[in-house]
Design a protein around this motif. Structure first.
Motif, PDB file in Angstrom:
ATOM      1  N   GLY A   1       7.382  62.339  53.159  1.00 43.66           N
ATOM      2  CA  GLY A   1       7.981  61.022  53.368  1.00 43.66           C
ATOM      3  C   GLY A   1       7.876  60.585  54.811  1.00 43.66           C
ATOM      4  O   GLY A   1       7.518  61.371  55.700  1.00 43.66           O
ATOM      5  N   ASP A   2       8.188  59.316  55.047  1.00 44.25           N
ATOM      6  CA  ASP A   2       8.112  58.803  56.422  1.00 44.25           C
ATOM      7  C   ASP A   2       9.233  57.829  56.773  1.00 44.25           C
ATOM      8  O   ASP A   2       9.327  57.373  57.906  1.00 44.25           O
ATOM      9  CB  ASP A   2       6.764  58.113  56.664  1.00 44.25           C
ATOM     10  N   GLY A   3      10.088  57.511  55.813  1.00 40.69           N
ATOM     11  CA  GLY A   3      11.108  56.496  56.050  1.00 40.69           C
ATOM     12  C   GLY A   3      12.490  57.079  56.297  1.00 40.69           C
ATOM     13  O   GLY A   3      12.746  58.267  56.061  1.00 40.69           O
TER      14      GLY A   3
ATOM     15  N   ALA B   1      14.465  69.432  50.359  1.00 37.01           N
ATOM     16  CA  ALA B   1      13.309  70.058  49.714  1.00 37.01           C
ATOM     17  C   ALA B   1      13.023  71.429  50.311  1.00 37.01           C
ATOM     18  O   ALA B   1      13.409  71.733  51.447  1.00 37.01           O
ATOM     19  CB  ALA B   1      12.083  69.153  49.856  1.00 37.01           C
ATOM     20  N   ASP B   2      12.341  72.279  49.544  1.00 35.24           N
ATOM     21  CA  ASP B   2      11.953  73.594  50.052  1.00 35.24           C
ATOM     22  C   ASP B   2      11.036  73.445  51.258  1.00 35.24           C
ATOM     23  O   ASP B   2      11.118  74.220  52.214  1.00 35.24           O
ATOM     24  CB  ASP B   2      11.246  74.394  48.949  1.00 35.24           C
ATOM     25  N   VAL B   3      10.149  72.466  51.198  1.00 34.64           N
ATOM     26  CA  VAL B   3       9.283  72.141  52.324  1.00 34.64           C
ATOM     27  C   VAL B   3       9.312  70.625  52.520  1.00 34.64           C
ATOM     28  O   VAL B   3       8.893  69.875  51.641  1.00 34.64           O
ATOM     29  CB  VAL B   3       7.824  72.598  52.095  1.00 34.64           C
ATOM     30  N   GLY B   4       9.835  70.175  53.648  1.00 33.94           N
ATOM     31  CA  GLY B   4       9.842  68.757  53.967  1.00 33.94           C
ATOM     32  C   GLY B   4       8.704  68.448  54.924  1.00 33.94           C
ATOM     33  O   GLY B   4       8.572  69.088  55.970  1.00 33.94           O
ATOM     34  N   ILE B   5       7.872  67.479  54.559  1.00 33.72           N
ATOM     35  CA  ILE B   5       6.700  67.131  55.374  1.00 33.72           C
ATOM     36  C   ILE B   5       6.816  65.672  55.781  1.00 33.72           C
ATOM     37  O   ILE B   5       6.783  64.776  54.934  1.00 33.72           O
ATOM     38  CB  ILE B   5       5.383  67.357  54.596  1.00 33.72           C
ATOM     39  N   ALA B   6       6.958  65.429  57.076  1.00 28.58           N
ATOM     40  CA  ALA B   6       7.055  64.062  57.588  1.00 28.58           C
ATOM     41  C   ALA B   6       5.702  63.628  58.141  1.00 28.58           C
ATOM     42  O   ALA B   6       5.000  64.419  58.779  1.00 28.58           O
ATOM     43  CB  ALA B   6       8.120  63.968  58.672  1.00 28.58           C
ATOM     44  N   MET B   7       5.346  62.377  57.895  1.00 27.24           N
ATOM     45  CA  MET B   7       4.109  61.837  58.442  1.00 27.24           C
ATOM     46  C   MET B   7       4.327  61.495  59.914  1.00 27.24           C
ATOM     47  O   MET B   7       5.420  61.094  60.325  1.00 27.24           O
ATOM     48  CB  MET B   7       3.681  60.598  57.671  1.00 27.24           C
TER      49      MET B   7
ATOM     50  N   ALA C   1      13.240  60.708  59.872  1.00 30.42           N
ATOM     51  CA  ALA C   1      12.440  61.499  58.937  1.00 30.42           C
ATOM     52  C   ALA C   1      11.808  62.693  59.639  1.00 30.42           C
ATOM     53  O   ALA C   1      11.806  63.820  59.120  1.00 30.42           O
ATOM     54  CB  ALA C   1      11.356  60.622  58.305  1.00 30.42           C
ATOM     55  N   ILE C   2      11.283  62.472  60.837  1.00 27.73           N
ATOM     56  CA  ILE C   2      10.648  63.555  61.589  1.00 27.73           C
ATOM     57  C   ILE C   2      11.658  64.634  61.966  1.00 27.73           C
ATOM     58  O   ILE C   2      11.369  65.837  61.900  1.00 27.73           O
ATOM     59  CB  ILE C   2       9.953  62.984  62.843  1.00 27.73           C
ATOM     60  N   GLU C   3      12.860  64.225  62.349  1.00 27.08           N
ATOM     61  CA  GLU C   3      13.901  65.190  62.712  1.00 27.08           C
ATOM     62  C   GLU C   3      14.379  65.983  61.503  1.00 27.08           C
ATOM     63  O   GLU C   3      14.794  67.139  61.627  1.00 27.08           O
ATOM     64  CB  GLU C   3      15.087  64.458  63.349  1.00 27.08           C
TER      65      GLU C   3
END
Length: 283
Positions: free
Chosen positions: A168-170, A180-186, A193-195
């Protein structure tokens, strides 16, 4: 009346509207309220203005018949309709459509090639979400999801599949990214979102997601190889260094050879790990 409210909103759809009319100067609204996942409302030039999703407008019992042609046109374009309401009357429709990145379909195909079940979790209306899902080849589409509901869907998917990775990015994606088990931010995403995400990609190319997962799998495989090699090496080397062969063969390991063997072990592990620098993903 639209721009004063949209400029105060952080929603991606609001940013699309403000970019479209970027040259127009506007005044500040007299009142502003952000309706989470639904739209915005406030007072502009003395009028009550609401800019929101069609579903939310319908829950307010506002007649959308005057803008039905606009809604039909948006549906044909597979665009998300945003309804403008002034003093409880629907007066306009803003149709917003996503420009799919050229790499998006191949990125989804790469994920599926790795055996990953793909799910699109979106607040868009069902028709738009289904069209985009088919274009990208996504396995499952969950649409009309409010921001507060995304975390519940992550829990549901975890119960169904065991492990969940969220991309996600928002701002609205932050709770789901953290859960989530793995959170991936754009990389182009919001600061929140990045934090919230343990992993942040350095760009906004969706193909990077498949590459990152493949590289992560290769890294884990490399670690297991190194651990296995170290286990076998030490299982053989330590007993020999301790003199297990001396009673039978009269053989003792010289400290010089033992030191050289330890150095060789380290070189082997480091060399094997360095192979990851030449990793190339063929998705």
């Amino acid at each position: 009346m639209v721009l004063p409210l949209e400029k105060r909103s952080e929603h991606p759809l609001a940013k699309a509207v403000t970019r479209y009319w970027t040259a127009i100067e506007v005044s500040e609204p007299q009142q502003f309220e952000n309706l989470k996942g639904k739209g915005v409302t406030g007072i502009v030039d003395g009028k009550n203005v609401t800019i929101a999703s069609l579903n939310h407008v319908q829950t307010l019992n506002i007649d959308v018949a005057p803008i039905q042609n606009g809604l039909d046109a948006a549906a044909k374009l597979a665009a998300t309709p945003v309804v403008v309401v002034v003093d409880n009357s629907a007066v306009a429709v803003i149709a917003i459509a996503d420009d799919l990145k050229p790499e998006a379909a191949s990125a989804v195909a790469s994920l599926k090639h790795q055996g990953i079940h793909t799910v699109m979790l979106t607040g868009d209306n069902r028709h738009v979400a289904d069209v985009i899902g088919k274009q990208l080849g996504i396995d499952e589409v969950v649409s009309e999801v409010l921001p507060d509901e995304k975390s519940a869907h992550i829990e549901s998917l975890r119960a169904k599949f065991g492990h969940v990775a969220m991309v996600g990015d928002g701002i609205n994606d932050a709770p789901a990214l953290a859960l989530a088990d793995v959170g991936i931010a754009m990389g182009s995403g919001s600061d929140v979102a990045i934090e919230s995400a343990p992993m942040t990609l350095l760009n906004s190319n969706p193909a990077t997601v498949a590459y990152a997962i493949a590289l992560s799998k290769a890294t884990v495989k490399n670690i297991k190889q190194n651990l296995f090699g170290a286990f076998i090496y030490n299982s053989l080397g330590i007993p020999i260094a301790a003199g297990i062969l001396y009673p039978i063969f009269g053989f003792l390991l010289s400290p010089v050879f033992a030191g050289a063997a330890m150095a060789l072990s380290s070189i082997t592990v480091v060399s094997n790990a360095n192979r990851l620098r030449n990793f190339k993903y063929k998705g």
